[in-house]
Design an enzyme around this catalytic site. Sequence first.
Site, short mmCIF file in Angstrom:
data_model
loop_
_atom_site.label_atom_id
_atom_site.label_comp_id
_atom_site.label_asym_id
_atom_site.label_seq_id
_atom_site.Cartn_x
_atom_site.Cartn_y
_atom_site.Cartn_z
N LYS A 1 -22.86 -65.22 -0.77
CA LYS A 1 -22.64 -65.15 0.68
C LYS A 1 -22.31 -63.71 1.04
O LYS A 1 -21.43 -63.12 0.40
CB LYS A 1 -21.44 -66.02 1.10
CG LYS A 1 -21.53 -67.47 0.75
CD LYS A 1 -20.29 -68.22 1.22
CE LYS A 1 -19.05 -68.00 0.37
NZ LYS A 1 -19.12 -68.43 -1.02
N CYS B 1 -30.71 -65.25 6.27
CA CYS B 1 -31.18 -66.36 5.43
C CYS B 1 -31.41 -67.67 6.18
O CYS B 1 -32.54 -68.17 6.18
CB CYS B 1 -30.19 -66.59 4.29
SG CYS B 1 -30.16 -65.21 3.14
N1 LIG Z 1 -28.76 -61.43 2.14
C1 LIG Z 1 -28.33 -62.56 1.62
O1 LIG Z 1 -27.22 -63.02 1.89
C2 LIG Z 1 -29.18 -63.32 0.64
C3 LIG Z 1 -28.60 -64.34 -0.15
C4 LIG Z 1 -29.40 -65.01 -1.04
C5 LIG Z 1 -30.75 -64.72 -1.15
N2 LIG Z 1 -31.30 -63.76 -0.36
C6 LIG Z 1 -32.72 -63.45 -0.53
O2 LIG Z 1 -32.83 -62.27 -1.30
C7 LIG Z 1 -33.95 -61.49 -0.87
C8 LIG Z 1 -33.48 -60.11 -0.49
O3 LIG Z 1 -32.61 -60.22 0.61
P1 LIG Z 1 -31.74 -58.99 1.12
O4 LIG Z 1 -30.86 -59.51 2.20
O5 LIG Z 1 -31.13 -58.29 -0.06
O6 LIG Z 1 -32.89 -58.07 1.75
P2 LIG Z 1 -32.77 -56.55 2.21
O7 LIG Z 1 -33.74 -56.42 3.31
O8 LIG Z 1 -31.33 -56.18 2.43
O9 LIG Z 1 -33.27 -55.72 0.93
C9 LIG Z 1 -34.56 -55.72 0.47
C10 LIG Z 1 -34.83 -54.37 -0.18
O10 LIG Z 1 -36.10 -54.40 -0.83
C11 LIG Z 1 -36.69 -53.13 -0.68
N3 LIG Z 1 -38.13 -53.24 -0.93
C12 LIG Z 1 -39.08 -53.81 -0.16
N4 LIG Z 1 -40.28 -53.73 -0.77
C13 LIG Z 1 -40.08 -53.09 -1.94
C14 LIG Z 1 -40.93 -52.73 -3.02
N5 LIG Z 1 -42.23 -53.00 -2.99
N6 LIG Z 1 -40.38 -52.10 -4.08
C15 LIG Z 1 -39.07 -51.82 -4.10
N7 LIG Z 1 -38.21 -52.15 -3.12
C16 LIG Z 1 -38.71 -52.78 -2.06
C17 LIG Z 1 -36.33 -52.72 0.74
O11 LIG Z 1 -36.44 -51.32 0.91
C18 LIG Z 1 -34.89 -53.22 0.84
O12 LIG Z 1 -33.96 -52.22 0.45
C19 LIG Z 1 -34.58 -62.29 0.27
O13 LIG Z 1 -35.60 -63.11 -0.25
C20 LIG Z 1 -33.45 -63.15 0.77
O14 LIG Z 1 -33.90 -64.33 1.37
C21 LIG Z 1 -30.54 -63.04 0.53
#
Ligand SMILES: NC(=O)c1ccc[n+]([C@@H]2O[C@H](COP(=O)([O-])OP(=O)(O)OC[C@H]3O[C@@H](n4cnc5c(N)ncnc54)[C@H](O)[C@@H]3O)[C@@H](O)[C@H]2O)c1
Length: 436
Positions: A152, A261
Amino acid sequence: MRVGVVGTGYVGLVVGACLAETGNDVVCADVSEEKIATLRRNEIPIYEPGLEPLVVRNQRDGRLTFTTDVGAAVEASQVVFIAVGTPPGEDGSADLQHVLAVARMIGDHMNTPKVVITKSTVPVGTAVKVRSAIAERTTTPFWVCSNPEFLKEGAAVDDFLRPDRVVVGVDAPEAAAMLEELYAPYVRTGAPLIFMDIASAEMTKYAANAMLATRISFMNQIAELCERVGADVSLVRKGIGTDPRIGSAFLFPGPGYGGSCFPKDVQALVRTGDNHGVSLDVLKAVESVNTRQKQRMFAKVRAALDGKLAGRRIAVWGLAFKAETDDMRESPSIALIEGLLAAGATVVAHDPHAHETARLVFGNRIGYSDHAYGALTGADALAVVTEWNEFRNPDFGRIKAALAQPVIVDGRNLYDPTKLRALGFRYFGIGRGEGL
Ligand SMILES: NC(=O)c1ccc[n+]([C@@H]2O[C@H](COP(=O)([O-])OP(=O)(O)OC[C@H]3O[C@@H](n4cnc5c(N)ncnc54)[C@H](O)[C@@H]3O)[C@@H](O)[C@H]2O)c1
């Protein structure tokens, strides 16, 4: 173990720092040069309690490094996590372009056998796509598995270091053994490491978020009915939450769920259902209730000011979608503030940590006050949107003196209506019988 984490956002950064904390050699890669440069300076691009000391310590000790060279990170690793974003596509389904771009990159840099772990939230069937994207580019053996993340925001470090459970979808003993070793330090106290097939692991993440979103929309509808019939949802919540079959978590009504999410995952699951001929009607209702709920906060402020918003000044406490994060994605504050601005009101907001991210949404269309009370001066109403601790027990005398009119719309039910009315406020909460 040598671990690569591709995608250094809310999830990837927490995963990388926490895996380094238990002695792994972790390299975090991201395409954002700005983000990587910031992290190399030991500055954390997001607000996440407890994360900074982990990054600083592990970077200092050489167990955590940051790079924009995704290929090099892959080559250096035995285990590669894919933790890039999966935003909603135009039809609501999860957009897998980033995940598959990383899979192709992994295929191109498969210098030794590797375990590839999907951490991003992805629909059932994605592991198959990841596997074929890699296999098209290499003959080196590799294993794909699914390891959805349940952290979370706001409590992410603790959630990763002390998880309730870890879910792993695998179809090969080699991958299972690697994951077991990697997660052993985090499940020593008995939290289960639950192995299952890959499709079930992918589905588990969506089912978990959909269930939590359902509880919120359910309570928001019960709250709406409470307003009409003169009941208090706070008491109803206590009355049902003490039933162990129901439990007390996620029963707080509010301004609607937001974040990166729940909104997108509910939408994506609905889309998956439609694609497979299963109309997920419960979740379609959850989503439309939530969209309505975000508008209700605006409607409450408007009604509290007798429908007259033009030329009014509204103070907003809280911009982030929830407390302890600076994440503005899908925040209920957006629907409220956009509604207020469109109606001709001015807005001055205070959030303890989200001004920078909020500026990306509102720019200079609203005012930002560094201090909570500073936002109140001359305002016709205070709207509380985010449940930050500093808003829980404020100086009501000071609030009343600063406001032009003693009106509070409390989107998180932080305050006692009886007490506030006795203090001379016109107080409106969510589902507390006042019928706005
Ligand atoms: N944020 C949450 O609370 C949470 C919790 C559980 C799961 N998730 C899942 O985890 C995943 C990531 O979420 P997040 O919130 O960390 O996203 P985010 O947008 O904060 O981070 C994603 C990162 O990936 C990078 N990126 C994109 N394409 C790339 C590539 N080709 N190579 C390298 N880096 C690349 C972006 O620059 C960015 O920094 C999603 O699928 C989300 O649903 C998120």
